[in-house]
Design a protein around this motif. Sequence first.
Motif, PDB file in Angstrom:
ATOM      1  N   ALA A 197       0.747 -79.212 -35.116  1.00  0.00           N
ATOM      2  CA  ALA A 197       0.324 -80.054 -35.117  1.00  0.00           C
ATOM      3  C   ALA A 197      -0.841 -80.412 -33.688  1.00  0.00           C
ATOM      4  O   ALA A 197      -0.916 -80.746 -33.700  1.00  0.00           O
ATOM      5  CB  ALA A 197       0.725 -81.365 -35.237  1.00  0.00           C
ATOM      6  N   LEU A 198      -1.296 -78.541 -33.878  1.00  0.00           N
ATOM      7  CA  LEU A 198      -1.770 -78.147 -31.437  1.00  0.00           C
ATOM      8  C   LEU A 198      -3.304 -78.400 -32.485  1.00  0.00           C
ATOM      9  O   LEU A 198      -4.297 -78.740 -31.219  1.00  0.00           O
ATOM     10  CB  LEU A 198      -1.614 -77.333 -31.379  1.00  0.00           C
ATOM     11  CG  LEU A 198      -0.356 -76.911 -31.131  1.00  0.00           C
ATOM     12  CD1 LEU A 198       0.240 -75.883 -30.670  1.00  0.00           C
ATOM     13  CD2 LEU A 198       0.102 -78.377 -29.699  1.00  0.00           C
ATOM     14  N   GLY A 199      -3.731 -78.619 -33.019  1.00  0.00           N
ATOM     15  CA  GLY A 199      -5.527 -79.428 -33.210  1.00  0.00           C
ATOM     16  C   GLY A 199      -6.014 -77.581 -33.432  1.00  0.00           C
ATOM     17  O   GLY A 199      -5.814 -77.106 -33.023  1.00  0.00           O
ATOM     18  N   VAL A 200      -6.959 -77.706 -34.866  1.00  0.00           N
ATOM     19  CA  VAL A 200      -7.963 -76.820 -34.457  1.00  0.00           C
ATOM     20  C   VAL A 200      -8.594 -76.280 -33.418  1.00  0.00           C
ATOM     21  O   VAL A 200      -8.574 -75.071 -32.965  1.00  0.00           O
ATOM     22  CB  VAL A 200      -8.957 -76.703 -36.061  1.00  0.00           C
ATOM     23  CG1 VAL A 200     -10.040 -75.909 -35.728  1.00  0.00           C
ATOM     24  CG2 VAL A 200      -7.942 -76.848 -37.053  1.00  0.00           C
TER      25      VAL A 200
ATOM     26  N   GLU B 167      -9.340 -66.948 -39.487  1.00  0.00           N
ATOM     27  CA  GLU B 167      -9.410 -69.094 -39.732  1.00  0.00           C
ATOM     28  C   GLU B 167      -8.205 -69.029 -40.649  1.00  0.00           C
ATOM     29  O   GLU B 167      -7.633 -70.132 -41.159  1.00  0.00           O
ATOM     30  CB  GLU B 167     -10.736 -69.220 -41.725  1.00  0.00           C
ATOM     31  CG  GLU B 167     -10.285 -70.313 -42.614  1.00  0.00           C
ATOM     32  CD  GLU B 167     -11.525 -69.603 -43.277  1.00  0.00           C
ATOM     33  OE1 GLU B 167     -11.875 -70.183 -44.536  1.00  0.00           O
ATOM     34  OE2 GLU B 167     -12.505 -69.092 -43.650  1.00  0.00           O
ATOM     35  N   VAL B 168      -7.380 -68.568 -41.873  1.00  0.00           N
ATOM     36  CA  VAL B 168      -5.891 -67.916 -42.079  1.00  0.00           C
ATOM     37  C   VAL B 168      -5.078 -68.777 -41.155  1.00  0.00           C
ATOM     38  O   VAL B 168      -3.949 -69.523 -41.285  1.00  0.00           O
ATOM     39  CB  VAL B 168      -5.818 -67.266 -43.069  1.00  0.00           C
ATOM     40  CG1 VAL B 168      -4.321 -67.140 -43.616  1.00  0.00           C
ATOM     41  CG2 VAL B 168      -6.585 -66.600 -43.938  1.00  0.00           C
ATOM     42  N   LEU B 169      -5.153 -67.858 -39.985  1.00  0.00           N
ATOM     43  CA  LEU B 169      -3.744 -68.077 -38.699  1.00  0.00           C
ATOM     44  C   LEU B 169      -4.303 -69.351 -38.648  1.00  0.00           C
ATOM     45  O   LEU B 169      -3.290 -70.010 -37.915  1.00  0.00           O
ATOM     46  CB  LEU B 169      -3.894 -67.034 -37.796  1.00  0.00           C
ATOM     47  CG  LEU B 169      -4.093 -65.474 -38.080  1.00  0.00           C
ATOM     48  CD1 LEU B 169      -4.769 -64.755 -37.268  1.00  0.00           C
ATOM     49  CD2 LEU B 169      -2.558 -65.368 -38.789  1.00  0.00           C
ATOM     50  N   ILE B 170      -5.226 -70.099 -38.040  1.00  0.00           N
ATOM     51  CA  ILE B 170      -5.276 -71.017 -37.596  1.00  0.00           C
ATOM     52  C   ILE B 170      -5.051 -72.266 -38.241  1.00  0.00           C
ATOM     53  O   ILE B 170      -3.904 -73.311 -38.200  1.00  0.00           O
ATOM     54  CB  ILE B 170      -6.445 -71.218 -36.996  1.00  0.00           C
ATOM     55  CG1 ILE B 170      -7.172 -69.975 -36.207  1.00  0.00           C
ATOM     56  CG2 ILE B 170      -7.133 -72.680 -36.501  1.00  0.00           C
ATOM     57  CD1 ILE B 170      -8.518 -70.073 -35.289  1.00  0.00           C
ATOM     58  N   ALA B 171      -5.421 -72.359 -39.355  1.00  0.00           N
ATOM     59  CA  ALA B 171      -5.137 -72.913 -40.229  1.00  0.00           C
ATOM     60  C   ALA B 171      -3.408 -73.334 -41.220  1.00  0.00           C
ATOM     61  O   ALA B 171      -2.528 -74.526 -40.852  1.00  0.00           O
ATOM     62  CB  ALA B 171      -5.438 -73.043 -42.469  1.00  0.00           C
TER      63      ALA B 171
ATOM     64  N   SER C 205      -3.831 -83.653 -17.317  1.00  0.00           N
ATOM     65  CA  SER C 205      -3.084 -82.896 -17.439  1.00  0.00           C
ATOM     66  C   SER C 205      -1.971 -83.000 -17.981  1.00  0.00           C
ATOM     67  O   SER C 205      -0.938 -82.043 -18.666  1.00  0.00           O
ATOM     68  CB  SER C 205      -2.460 -82.445 -16.522  1.00  0.00           C
ATOM     69  OG  SER C 205      -2.324 -80.864 -16.077  1.00  0.00           O
ATOM     70  N   LEU C 206      -1.127 -83.726 -17.096  1.00  0.00           N
ATOM     71  CA  LEU C 206       0.414 -84.243 -18.221  1.00  0.00           C
ATOM     72  C   LEU C 206       0.737 -84.309 -19.557  1.00  0.00           C
ATOM     73  O   LEU C 206       1.392 -84.157 -20.777  1.00  0.00           O
ATOM     74  CB  LEU C 206       0.332 -85.327 -17.478  1.00  0.00           C
ATOM     75  CG  LEU C 206       1.366 -86.376 -17.833  1.00  0.00           C
ATOM     76  CD1 LEU C 206       3.241 -85.322 -17.221  1.00  0.00           C
ATOM     77  CD2 LEU C 206       2.057 -87.828 -17.867  1.00  0.00           C
ATOM     78  N   THR C 207      -0.530 -84.672 -20.587  1.00  0.00           N
ATOM     79  CA  THR C 207      -0.661 -85.100 -21.999  1.00  0.00           C
ATOM     80  C   THR C 207      -1.249 -83.776 -22.464  1.00  0.00           C
ATOM     81  O   THR C 207      -1.294 -83.770 -23.918  1.00  0.00           O
ATOM     82  CB  THR C 207      -1.662 -86.293 -21.684  1.00  0.00           C
ATOM     83  OG1 THR C 207      -2.889 -85.976 -22.139  1.00  0.00           O
ATOM     84  CG2 THR C 207      -0.905 -88.150 -21.412  1.00  0.00           C
ATOM     85  N   MET C 208      -2.064 -82.784 -22.046  1.00  0.00           N
ATOM     86  CA  MET C 208      -2.476 -82.118 -22.617  1.00  0.00           C
ATOM     87  C   MET C 208      -1.400 -80.963 -23.985  1.00  0.00           C
ATOM     88  O   MET C 208      -0.370 -81.270 -23.209  1.00  0.00           O
ATOM     89  CB  MET C 208      -2.890 -80.810 -21.538  1.00  0.00           C
ATOM     90  CG  MET C 208      -3.542 -79.683 -22.356  1.00  0.00           C
ATOM     91  SD  MET C 208      -4.379 -78.294 -21.308  1.00  0.00           S
ATOM     92  CE  MET C 208      -5.343 -79.421 -20.165  1.00  0.00           C
ATOM     93  N   GLY C 209      -1.368 -80.918 -25.140  1.00  0.00           N
ATOM     94  CA  GLY C 209      -0.706 -80.225 -25.878  1.00  0.00           C
ATOM     95  C   GLY C 209       0.225 -81.098 -26.037  1.00  0.00           C
ATOM     96  O   GLY C 209       1.810 -80.490 -26.521  1.00  0.00           O
TER      97      GLY C 209
ATOM     98  N   THR D  92      -9.306 -71.680 -29.582  1.00  0.00           N
ATOM     99  CA  THR D  92      -9.032 -70.836 -28.317  1.00  0.00           C
ATOM    100  C   THR D  92      -7.742 -70.395 -28.026  1.00  0.00           C
ATOM    101  O   THR D  92      -8.006 -69.403 -27.111  1.00  0.00           O
ATOM    102  CB  THR D  92      -8.888 -72.593 -27.273  1.00  0.00           C
ATOM    103  OG1 THR D  92     -10.426 -73.652 -27.586  1.00  0.00           O
ATOM    104  CG2 THR D  92      -8.863 -71.959 -25.789  1.00  0.00           C
ATOM    105  N   GLU D  93      -6.756 -71.256 -27.542  1.00  0.00           N
ATOM    106  CA  GLU D  93      -5.746 -69.868 -28.172  1.00  0.00           C
ATOM    107  C   GLU D  93      -5.973 -68.964 -28.542  1.00  0.00           C
ATOM    108  O   GLU D  93      -5.181 -68.092 -27.880  1.00  0.00           O
ATOM    109  CB  GLU D  93      -4.371 -70.779 -28.779  1.00  0.00           C
ATOM    110  CG  GLU D  93      -2.680 -70.078 -27.999  1.00  0.00           C
ATOM    111  CD  GLU D  93      -1.667 -70.896 -28.547  1.00  0.00           C
ATOM    112  OE1 GLU D  93      -0.536 -70.233 -28.593  1.00  0.00           O
ATOM    113  OE2 GLU D  93      -1.826 -72.256 -28.581  1.00  0.00           O
TER     114      GLU D  93
END
Length: 499
Positions: A78-81, A67-71, A270-274, A86-87
């Motif tokens: 800005a990669l999103g929760v 929770e702390v790491l992802i936040a 695929s082009l716009t991922m992340g 997943t990462e």
Amino acid sequence: MSSQGVQGYEPRTGKAFGDPVPTTSDSGVGEIVGAAARAFPAWSGLASAERGAVLERLADALDAESEVLIATADSETALGVPRLTTELKRTTNQLRLFAGVLAEGSYREATIDSPDPDIIPPRPDLRRILQPLGVVAVFSASNFPFAFSVAGGDTASALAAGCPVVVKAHSAHPQTSRETARVVASVLPEGVFGIVYGTEAGRVLVQHPLVKAVGFTGSTAGGRALFDLAQGRPEPIPFYGELGSVNPVVVLPSAAANRSAELATGFAQSLTMGVGQFCTNPGLLFAPSSIVDALAEAVGGAGGGAMLTERMRDSYQSTVDSLIAHSSVRLVATGSGPEEGWGVAPRLYQVSLEDFVADKEKLTEECFGPAGIVVTYDDPAQLPEVLRGLEGSLTATVHADPDDHALAAAVLDEIRRFAGRLVFNGWPTGVAVSWAMHHGGPWPATTSPLHTSVGATGVRRWLAPVTYQSWPDALLPPELQNANPLNIPRREDGVLVVP
């Protein structure tokens, strides 16, 4: 980076995030590396199963702090929760994979040749095994704040090999790096893990005489500069860098005719991922002109986002501006993107095969972000010769229907020479963490096409062979003793023996 230290920012707004993390002084780097070197004998001397158990505990600890790491990472990247959740799970799964690699045991490549006095030349008792190199420096990547960063694949594989690790934190996410390092240090024995901050600290780290190998994921320019430092030392050391890649995709005629909408949607995703900030981003697409309208619709309907740093946003903008100004290149689609912070929009450009060949060097430059070039061809028989001239890449992809298979075979003969992973009827983004994965390729994709930075065999980078000749059984490593007490796979007199 400020004069006070490494400052993190929120890409969505461009505002500072958290306090600056102090840069590490030259003497501080020396102290951390010295502690790692002192920890090396005990860490490398642990039985593989014991090191594996530590990696399992580290994975559990990171999951517990998710929770702390992802936040923190979401604020800094800005990669999103959803993506970061997943990462982080991918990161902990990497650690568990390497725990399994240690338990299985074949990574040591234990090899035994029995003595034979009757052959020429006579052969003594020879026993070969891979052993850890020593302290490994790991440079974190900007675009994967977990999986290719402080506790990412380079760190996990080096620790599995028996090497202490000193990480150079990426300046794009200092707070995420500090939080992750806190968790890692709480699990590993003292000195086995350390972290440094600041560009100069990274240079000092590569040049420290107690550092025996380097892992790097980043830009071609940055990687090449550090590679030269590593090779220019009084004692040159291995530098395993993952650098730039355009990841060409070839769509063959029948596939384009039968699946244009499906292919266009897949390409745009695929082009716009992340926000296009993947090392496997498909930046170059070879396709018939008949599919361009579908591609333009898909990319035009796609959304962009905030890039990781202001510098990356500016570099992206500079690259797309240069493409717009190119006399042979046509802008065919622009997606949407936020105007605030470091936001960008997807772009798709078109160039003919002939014009591409005429200015190949310029048009194969990597664009880090959600921009791609579609190279349109009329005669697919020209493709193999054009592909033959491409530089090294992490991936190459072919989309083909059954009627295309003869041509696909000719294309395959070319792409297998310059790409490390060959994708059929899929997309290159998304790299599985497994035994069979190869994430590498010839220059400029990496500095060493023999090795991978993802998957079980990534551990091989941090090991070197040694042969024991005629040593008493009791003095040999357990992996080489006659009884094979660890029950690992070994090659004995040329035959692979699996207990």
